[in-house]
Scaffold this motif. Structure first.
Motif, short mmCIF file in Angstrom:
data_model
loop_
_atom_site.label_atom_id
_atom_site.label_comp_id
_atom_site.label_asym_id
_atom_site.label_seq_id
_atom_site.Cartn_x
_atom_site.Cartn_y
_atom_site.Cartn_z
N CYS A 30 37.55 43.01 49.83
CA CYS A 30 38.95 43.32 50.17
C CYS A 30 39.91 43.17 48.99
N LEU A 31 39.44 42.60 47.89
CA LEU A 31 40.20 42.46 46.64
C LEU A 31 41.34 41.44 46.71
N ARG A 32 41.35 40.59 47.73
CA ARG A 32 42.33 39.50 47.77
C ARG A 32 41.90 38.42 46.79
N THR A 33 42.88 37.69 46.28
CA THR A 33 42.57 36.54 45.43
C THR A 33 42.96 35.26 46.16
N HIS A 34 42.22 34.21 45.85
CA HIS A 34 42.45 32.91 46.47
C HIS A 34 42.27 31.83 45.41
N ALA A 35 42.93 30.71 45.64
CA ALA A 35 42.74 29.55 44.77
C ALA A 35 41.36 28.96 45.03
N THR A 36 40.83 28.28 44.05
CA THR A 36 39.54 27.62 44.22
C THR A 36 39.47 26.37 43.38
N ASP A 37 38.69 25.42 43.86
CA ASP A 37 38.40 24.21 43.10
C ASP A 37 36.94 24.21 42.66
N SER A 38 36.21 25.27 43.02
CA SER A 38 34.77 25.30 42.73
C SER A 38 34.51 25.48 41.24
N VAL A 39 33.31 25.15 40.86
CA VAL A 39 32.87 25.34 39.49
C VAL A 39 32.77 26.83 39.24
N ILE A 40 33.22 27.25 38.08
CA ILE A 40 33.22 28.68 37.79
C ILE A 40 32.41 28.98 36.54
#
Length: 130
Positions: A36-46
């Motif tokens: 869907c191309l939405r962006t979200h915040a994350t705390d996960s390892v990237i």
């Protein structure tokens, strides 16, 4: 992580430092939904070198891909976020991306189900980026 809005797969990426203010939650990391191309915040390892081609084969890589992902996440409210969208698109273009061409390709890909009308937003964005 799956997208909380559509359940699609997400791609985590580092946010370029100058664009932190435009990232969801104002953070240094974000995820973009490959559906869907939405962006979200994350705390996960990237991964420091995410594979943006999981969104589309011609999606820009590196910081250009990160900046374009942030811009895509802001397109639902282009009028209110005009400066942020402009900053993200300008950054992506300086990093080598063709923003409008990428939007055209995403709009024509049946595997992508964007949360906004990319054809309509592309026309609006073309006016904004003049």
């Amino acid at each position: 992580m799956t997208c909380p809005a559509c359940g699609g797969e997400t791609l985590a990426f580092p946010v370029p430092a100058t664009l932190n203010d435009h990232a969801p939650g104002g953070g240094e990391r974000a995820v973009v939904c490959t559906t869907c191309l939405r962006t979200h915040a994350t705390d996960s390892v990237i991964d420091e070198n995410p594979d943006f081609s999981t969104i589309h084969a011609t999606f820009p890589s590196g910081e250009a891909g990160a900046a374009l992902s942030l811009a895509l996440g802001l397109l639902d409210s282009l009028a209110l976020r005009r400066d942020a969208v402009d900053d993200c698109c300008a950054y992506a273009e300086r990093a080598g991306a063709d923003v409008l061409l990428t939007l055209d390709r995403l709009a024509g890909d049946e595997a992508v189900d964007p949360y906004v009308d990319l054809n309509r937003r592309r026309r609006q964005l073309a006016e904004l980026l003049r």
